[in-house]
Design a protein around this motif. Structure first.
Motif, PDB file in Angstrom:
ATOM      1  N   SER A 133       0.830  -1.209   0.000  1.00 30.25           N
ATOM      2  CA  SER A 133       0.000   0.000   0.000  1.00 30.25           C
ATOM      3  C   SER A 133       0.861   1.254   0.000  1.00 30.25           C
ATOM      4  O   SER A 133       0.564   2.237  -0.698  1.00 30.25           O
ATOM      5  CB  SER A 133      -0.917  -0.008   1.223  1.00 30.25           C
ATOM      6  N   ARG A 134       1.935   1.264   0.792  1.00 26.65           N
ATOM      7  CA  ARG A 134       2.830   2.419   0.853  1.00 26.65           C
ATOM      8  C   ARG A 134       3.455   2.709  -0.510  1.00 26.65           C
ATOM      9  O   ARG A 134       3.484   3.861  -0.978  1.00 26.65           O
ATOM     10  CB  ARG A 134       3.925   2.179   1.895  1.00 26.65           C
ATOM     11  N   GLU A 136       2.395   1.762  -3.457  1.00 28.18           N
ATOM     12  CA  GLU A 136       1.369   2.180  -4.414  1.00 28.18           C
ATOM     13  C   GLU A 136       1.026   3.657  -4.229  1.00 28.18           C
ATOM     14  O   GLU A 136       0.781   4.373  -5.219  1.00 28.18           O
ATOM     15  CB  GLU A 136       0.118   1.302  -4.252  1.00 28.18           C
ATOM     16  N   LYS A 137       1.029   4.135  -2.970  1.00 33.98           N
ATOM     17  CA  LYS A 137       0.786   5.556  -2.721  1.00 33.98           C
ATOM     18  C   LYS A 137       1.932   6.396  -3.273  1.00 33.98           C
ATOM     19  O   LYS A 137       1.709   7.481  -3.826  1.00 33.98           O
ATOM     20  CB  LYS A 137       0.626   5.810  -1.229  1.00 33.98           C
ATOM     21  N   GLU A 138       3.154   5.919  -3.124  1.00 32.16           N
ATOM     22  CA  GLU A 138       4.301   6.636  -3.680  1.00 32.16           C
ATOM     23  C   GLU A 138       4.196   6.733  -5.197  1.00 32.16           C
ATOM     24  O   GLU A 138       4.567   7.753  -5.795  1.00 32.16           O
ATOM     25  CB  GLU A 138       5.602   5.923  -3.292  1.00 32.16           C
ATOM     26  N   ASP A 140       1.434   6.920  -6.868  1.00 32.92           N
ATOM     27  CA  ASP A 140       0.429   7.955  -7.158  1.00 32.92           C
ATOM     28  C   ASP A 140       1.005   9.351  -6.920  1.00 32.92           C
ATOM     29  O   ASP A 140       0.772  10.284  -7.713  1.00 32.92           O
ATOM     30  CB  ASP A 140      -0.810   7.738  -6.280  1.00 32.92           C
ATOM     31  N   LEU A 141       1.764   9.520  -5.825  1.00 37.20           N
ATOM     32  CA  LEU A 141       2.369  10.812  -5.530  1.00 37.20           C
ATOM     33  C   LEU A 141       3.375  11.211  -6.597  1.00 37.20           C
ATOM     34  O   LEU A 141       3.495  12.390  -6.957  1.00 37.20           O
ATOM     35  CB  LEU A 141       3.048  10.776  -4.153  1.00 37.20           C
ATOM     36  N   GLU A 144       1.507  12.660  -9.442  1.00 32.68           N
ATOM     37  CA  GLU A 144       1.021  14.017  -9.163  1.00 32.68           C
ATOM     38  C   GLU A 144       2.174  15.022  -9.211  1.00 32.68           C
ATOM     39  O   GLU A 144       2.029  16.139  -9.736  1.00 32.68           O
ATOM     40  CB  GLU A 144       0.351  14.057  -7.790  1.00 32.68           C
TER      41      GLU A 144
END
Length: 414
Positions: A133-134, A136-138, A140-141, A144
């Motif tokens: 999860s961590r 995958e968030k990176e 996405d970031l 962005e």
């Protein structure tokens, strides 16, 4: 003396007369017989001569036999085989916490056989999921961040493009300086380079994050598989043939757990001669009987295209339904395969004759009562005789006296 002498002479004369009379009676009797033969006609003479010859002729008994259409059967010996087997081995480490079988049990597909201690596998799985999860968030970031940086870089490019255009116009009119135009050109070039740098950094960061994702996903996959391996299920139905563990046994990857043998369908392995191999085909029905008289019907599923080097025979496999599990692996079997029907005669084996050249056959009579020998080929045996081929459709078989006659001899029928 004279009287005695006269008596002796008289007795001698009487004896002489009797002897002469006996000879004369034999002569007249023989003459009478010859006269009787002379009076007979020619046909009677032939009959008398033939009667004299009959005394010296060999008489035989015959049986008039006609062919009948019968089913031809090949009978072979074979051996029963299991359909398949598997040695199940441990694929993880741990202690056996639960065992749901004993040797000899019948099991079905996907039955739970063994449970191995789970230990810290669930905690590792949770940890890996959080790490996933961590990352995958990176990812996405990072996307962005790229978009924001691209917006800023495009604004700078637009601004420097305006400055460059103004400096060039002024220089063209003789109102500007070369240094301002050079500075505007440098700023515009730097802004465009920054835009490319943003994309390069994004790609590099993306590759790094993707690598981390693949690594953590692999760990999650492996730990899930390891958790699944703590529960051993049957891959197919069968019988527990061997058991290698007990509850509490510590196992490692590769350790033997259990052996399962599948007996349904049961397979029958046989070997057929090169002279008969083309008489059977895949899909043909065969009858199978084991030593305890149990019988089943099966289907030929395999015929080897290559002969055994030592025996010149061809392997074939029969499969038969064995839901009742009455057939076991390794039993001796008798295989009967019906092939094309033939026209054959039924005879007694006792009338068979062996010729000097080694051929086996029977002796028959033709229409002139002449002895003929026919070599025969056995089709099958029955309780009351044997069926053979190699004879005419209708034949007079010698059933008594065949051992006393030879081929070509004329004999009489008793």
């Amino acid at each position: 003396f004279s009287i005695q002498m006269k008596k002796s002479i008289i007795v001698a004369l009487l004896i002489l007369i009797l002897v002469i009379a006996w000879f004369l009676s034999g002569y007249f009797l023989e003459s009478n017989n010859y006269s009787k033969v002379d009076l007979d006609n020619n046909d009677n003479k032939v009959e008398k001569n033939s009667n004299t010859t009959d005394i010296n002729k060999i008489q035989v008994e015959i049986l008039l036999s006609n062919t009948k259409e019968i089913g031809q059967t090949i009978v072979l010996q074979g051996q029963s085989l299991f359909n398949r087997f598997i040695d199940i081995k441990s694929e993880t480490t741990g202690n056996i916490t639960k065992k749901n079988f004993i040797r000899g049990d019948t099991v079905h597909k996907n039955d739970l056989l063994i449970e191995i201690s789970i230990e810290d596998r669930n905690e590792l799985l949770n940890s890996f999921n959080k790490e996933l999860s961590r990352i995958e968030k990176e990812v996405d970031l990072n996307k962005e961040k790229k978009e924001n940086n691209i917006l800023k870089a495009n604004e700078q490019i637009n601004l420097y493009q305006i400055e460059y255009n103004s400096a060039k116009k002024l220089l063209d009119k003789g109102l500007g300086s070369e240094s301002k135009l050079s500075l505007a050109t440098l700023n515009l070039t730097q802004a465009k380079a920054n835009l490319k740098e943003i994309d390069i950094n994004f790609q590099s960061q993306s590759i790094n994050l993707e690598s981390q994702l693949e690594n953590i996903r692999s760990k999650i996959k492996n730990i899930k598989l390891d958790i699944e391996n703590t529960k051993i299920l049957t891959p197919f139905g069968g019988i527990i043939e061997s058991n290698y563990v007990e509850e509490g046994t510590y196992v490692r990857p590769g350790d033997m757990i259990v052996k399962i043998v599948d007996l349904n369908p049961i397979k029958i392995q046989g070997y057929i001669s090169e002279s008969d191999v083309n008489k059977i085909k895949i899909g043909k029905t065969a009858n199978i009987e084991i030593s305890n008289s149990l019988k089943k019907n099966g289907i030929i599923t395999f015929i080897s295209p290559v002969a055994e080097t030592s025996t010149r025979t061809f392997e074939f496999i029969i499969e038969a339904n064995n839901d009742d599990l009455l057939f076991k692996s390794g039993q001796t079997t008798t295989i009967s395969i019906d092939i094309n029907s033939v026209n054959a005669h039924k005879i007694s084996p006792s009338i068979l004759t062996l010729q000097d050249d080694g051929s086996v056959g029977i002796k028959v009579l033709n229409n002139n009562n002449k002895v003929i020998f026919y070599p025969i080929e056995k089709v099958k045996d029955t309780i009351d005789g044997m069926w053979v081929t190699g004879l005419p459709d209708q034949v007079r078989i010698i059933v008594t006296g065949q051992e006393y006659v030879t081929e070509g001899q004329i004999v009489e029928i008793q």
